[in-house]
Scaffold this active site. Sequence first.
Site, short mmCIF file in Angstrom:
data_model
loop_
_atom_site.label_atom_id
_atom_site.label_comp_id
_atom_site.label_asym_id
_atom_site.label_seq_id
_atom_site.Cartn_x
_atom_site.Cartn_y
_atom_site.Cartn_z
N SER A 58 -8.98 2.81 -4.65
CA SER A 58 -9.18 4.29 -5.31
C SER A 58 -8.35 4.34 -6.51
CB SER A 58 -9.17 5.36 -4.52
OG SER A 58 -7.95 5.24 -3.82
N ASP A 105 -3.52 16.10 -1.69
CA ASP A 105 -3.52 14.48 -2.39
C ASP A 105 -2.33 14.32 -3.20
OD1 ASP A 105 -3.95 12.05 -3.74
OD2 ASP A 105 -6.07 12.52 -4.30
N HIS A 137 -3.29 10.07 -5.54
CA HIS A 137 -4.14 9.86 -6.80
C HIS A 137 -3.43 10.77 -7.99
CE1 HIS A 137 -6.77 8.86 -3.38
NE2 HIS A 137 -7.10 7.84 -4.23
#
Length: 430
Positions: free
Chosen positions: A141, A395, A398
């Site tokens: 990702s 998160d 990211h």
Amino acid sequence: MVTKLTFKDNSPHFLIKKLLPFALYAIIPLLLFRLYIHPIHSFKEQVPRIKEQVSEQKKIVEIASCDYTNGNWVHDKLGPLYNGTNCNTIKEGQNCISHGRPDMGFLYWRWKPKQCNLPRFQPLQFLNILSNKHLAFVGDSMARNQLESLLCLISSVSTPVLVCRDGDDNKFRKWHFPSHNLNVSVFWSPFLVKGVEKNVNLNHNKLFLDSIDGRWGGELDDMDMVVLSLGHWYLHPAVYYEGNTILGCHYCPGLNHTEIGFYDVFRKAWRTTLDTLLRRRGNGIVGKPIDVIVTTFSPSHFEGEWDKAGACPKKEPFKAGEREVEGMDEEMRRIGVEEVEMVKRKINNNGGSSKLRIEALDITRLSVMRGDGHPGPYMHAFPFANGVGERVQNDCVHWCLPGPIDTWNEIMLEVMKRWEAQTQPRSQVS
Ligand SMILES: *[C@@H]1O[C@H](CO)[C@@H](O)[C@H](O)[C@H]1NC(C)=O
Ligand SMILES: *[C@@H]1O[C@H](CO)[C@@H](O)[C@H](O)[C@H]1NC(C)=O
Ligand SMILES: *[C@@H]1O[C@H](CO)[C@@H](O)[C@H](O)[C@H]1NC(C)=O
């Protein structure tokens, strides 16, 4: 690597660097000679032109030798090239501003390498270099995160058209930029090598370290440039296979395998991947050339529990010296960089010419300083609409878009510009 670029002895940059002082020495007697046989006004006309030529060569040398890893984040009132309103390819979980992140300060910083200035991303330069080509992002990702930053950076001048989509959860996608006949694709392949991802029936990953994942390997011959990015999936429980033998595992209680950690297998996976690229695309006479970028490990910034408010609470970058790359981040970064250097040595030992060019995009340090760049709770829209609850998902891995990950693509464009300058050398100092 990107950073301390050492060009091969036969590269134009090396020549320019070596020739520059000699050229300057050569110019002086020439000028004196001209002065002797021509009247003074002719000499005056010559000086600005020669100065211009010399400063142009100096600029190339400066860019070629800049260490992009060594620098600081400085205030920048210009802000990003795009936002969630004018770019519609941002994945939900990274669209921080649209999800209600209240502080905007994290958007107004620019990376300043010590030795040079990093230019703002120039979408047209990027498109021109890659016109009629196919650029592929391959990995986990983080590869997707970098790709989505790039799509937004470019979309300010050219609109991508989604032409293919395949698999669950967008595992493969391809866009076309009609303005420059450029294709950009993204391949989900979180180990780069063959593997089985953990799922409801399997509580660990299975990695087969001796061959690359066919999901992207099958398309390799079509690619002109490839950006490889991985790391975080290597931290999960896994069993490692090579040929018919089990090498060991990482965190597999209940299975009777030897714990071998993940650093060595991470290195093996890079070795298999890069050797395969070199064998299939770097050697031989037929086939088109390929450019390879290895993005180094992207650090995360969890503080305390991941599902409590304030898991990555920073609002500003770390200052110089406040936070260094260390521990696992440094180990993972180093493995990527060393494996790239290994490929360069193999190319050099094989006569120095190859159709494959490779650089490490060493973003670990500049990223480690950006604890403020993650979505945190804003991975979901308006997480505190009903007040701050006991638990909230965060998160801290990211990067928000726009955000510090845009800088990765700015540096990548500089690498591509250096490669371009090598392909089409400018006229030498004459
Ligand atoms: C997004 O950018 C556009 C144009 O660049 C600007 O008009 C708009 O106000 C921006 N939106 C936000 C939310 O910043
Ligand atoms: C771009 O992708 C389309 C559709 O897959 C293909 O037909 C075309 O040849 C590709 N162009 C380039 C430059 O790779
Ligand atoms: C575990 O592996 C060892 C060595 O391979 C073997 O001697 C032992 O019998 C195995 N134990 C079980 C429970 O399978």
